[in-house]
Design an enzyme around this catalytic site. Sequence first.
Site, PDB file in Angstrom:
ATOM      1  N   GLU A 188      14.619  91.753 -84.616  1.00 29.43           N
ATOM      2  CA  GLU A 188      15.050  90.725 -85.567  1.00 29.43           C
ATOM      3  C   GLU A 188      15.324  89.374 -84.908  1.00 29.43           C
ATOM      4  OE1 GLU A 188      14.493  91.148 -88.471  1.00 29.43           O
ATOM      5  OE2 GLU A 188      14.815  93.237 -89.047  1.00 29.43           O
ATOM      6  N   HIS A 195      24.001  91.242 -87.133  1.00 30.75           N
ATOM      7  CA  HIS A 195      23.181  91.938 -88.141  1.00 30.75           C
ATOM      8  C   HIS A 195      23.576  93.411 -88.138  1.00 30.75           C
ATOM      9  CE1 HIS A 195      19.996  93.719 -90.363  1.00 30.75           C
ATOM     10  NE2 HIS A 195      19.284  94.110 -89.322  1.00 30.75           N
ATOM     11  N   HIS A 226      23.679  97.423 -90.155  1.00 28.66           N
ATOM     12  CA  HIS A 226      23.098  98.368 -91.112  1.00 28.66           C
ATOM     13  C   HIS A 226      24.263  99.151 -91.706  1.00 28.66           C
ATOM     14  CE1 HIS A 226      18.725  98.632 -89.352  1.00 28.66           C
ATOM     15  NE2 HIS A 226      19.064  97.416 -89.720  1.00 28.66           N
ATOM     16  N   TYR A 242      39.779  87.279-103.555  1.00 30.70           N
ATOM     17  CA  TYR A 242      39.660  85.876-103.133  1.00 30.70           C
ATOM     18  C   TYR A 242      39.246  85.702-101.672  1.00 30.70           C
ATOM     19  CZ  TYR A 242      44.300  86.169-100.931  1.00 30.70           C
ATOM     20  OH  TYR A 242      45.353  86.509-100.132  1.00 30.70           O
ATOM     21  N   HIS A 288      18.318  97.214 -96.635  1.00 30.31           N
ATOM     22  CA  HIS A 288      18.245  97.027 -95.186  1.00 30.31           C
ATOM     23  C   HIS A 288      19.624  96.902 -94.531  1.00 30.31           C
ATOM     24  CE1 HIS A 288      16.174  94.737 -91.630  1.00 30.31           C
ATOM     25  NE2 HIS A 288      17.242  95.403 -91.236  1.00 30.31           N
ATOM     26  N   TYR A 293      46.121  72.537 -92.765  1.00 30.11           N
ATOM     27  CA  TYR A 293      46.518  71.175 -92.424  1.00 30.11           C
ATOM     28  C   TYR A 293      48.023  71.129 -92.180  1.00 30.11           C
ATOM     29  CZ  TYR A 293      47.005  66.122 -92.717  1.00 30.11           C
ATOM     30  OH  TYR A 293      47.302  64.820 -92.450  1.00 30.11           O
TER      31      TYR A 293
HETATM   32 ZN   LIG Z   1      17.962  95.697 -89.350  1.00 29.84          ZN
END
Ligand SMILES: [Zn+2]
Length: 220
Positions: free
Chosen positions: A80, A99, A101, A120, A161, A216
């Site tokens: 990938e 990434h 799975h 939220y 995926h 802030y």
């Molecule tokens: Zn993958």
Amino acid sequence: MPSSGPDGLQAARAQLVGYGVRLLADGLALGSAGNVSVRVGDIVAITPSGIPYADMRPGDVCVVALDGTELAASETPSSETPMHLAIYARYAGAAAVVHTHSPEVIALSASRPELPAIHYAITGLGGPVRVAPYRTFGSAGLAAAAVDALDGRSAVILRNHGAVTYGRNLAQAYDRALLLEWLARTYRMALSYGEPATLSAAELDEVTAETRRRRYGERR
Ligand SMILES: [Zn+2]
């Protein structure tokens, strides 16, 4: 982003091995599935293809240029790699990509077009997370689909995926992957009671504004 140069690269390689092991421990991937990368200046350190995280050593981590040129050829970079590089190319705020799975997002991706805002905390990912259309793993088409669906978000779910998150460093990208999986699990649980209520765009905007105000305030 880790500092560029040999020390920064070495630190990034060690960090990637550590996060690979965490992917397994946290149930976000099995064996050698999923992949993790960090941008170090003009180069990208990325986990190799086909080496189980449990066996991976820092020297196995691959190094590629932003155009995909392999700079250290000991192992084959993750399949990938094009998707990781496309994210760095499109989003200036991306200095690390994770990434997974992970099962909850994969289950959701098979039947839903997006992960809606039932909590939220999804503002930490930019809002409801889109499910990108299915494309073959490792393809330029998958990279393009993921990058497009990331618009205004730091997370995307890949249909049938897995998922991708990015951040200003690996810790933030990884925390977002955990948050995404938690939100998907929570949504599935909510569905067991019926159709859940979701937060409106205005309610999410108010959360984002309140978060900014508090940050802030803390600095002063
Ligand atoms: Zn993958």
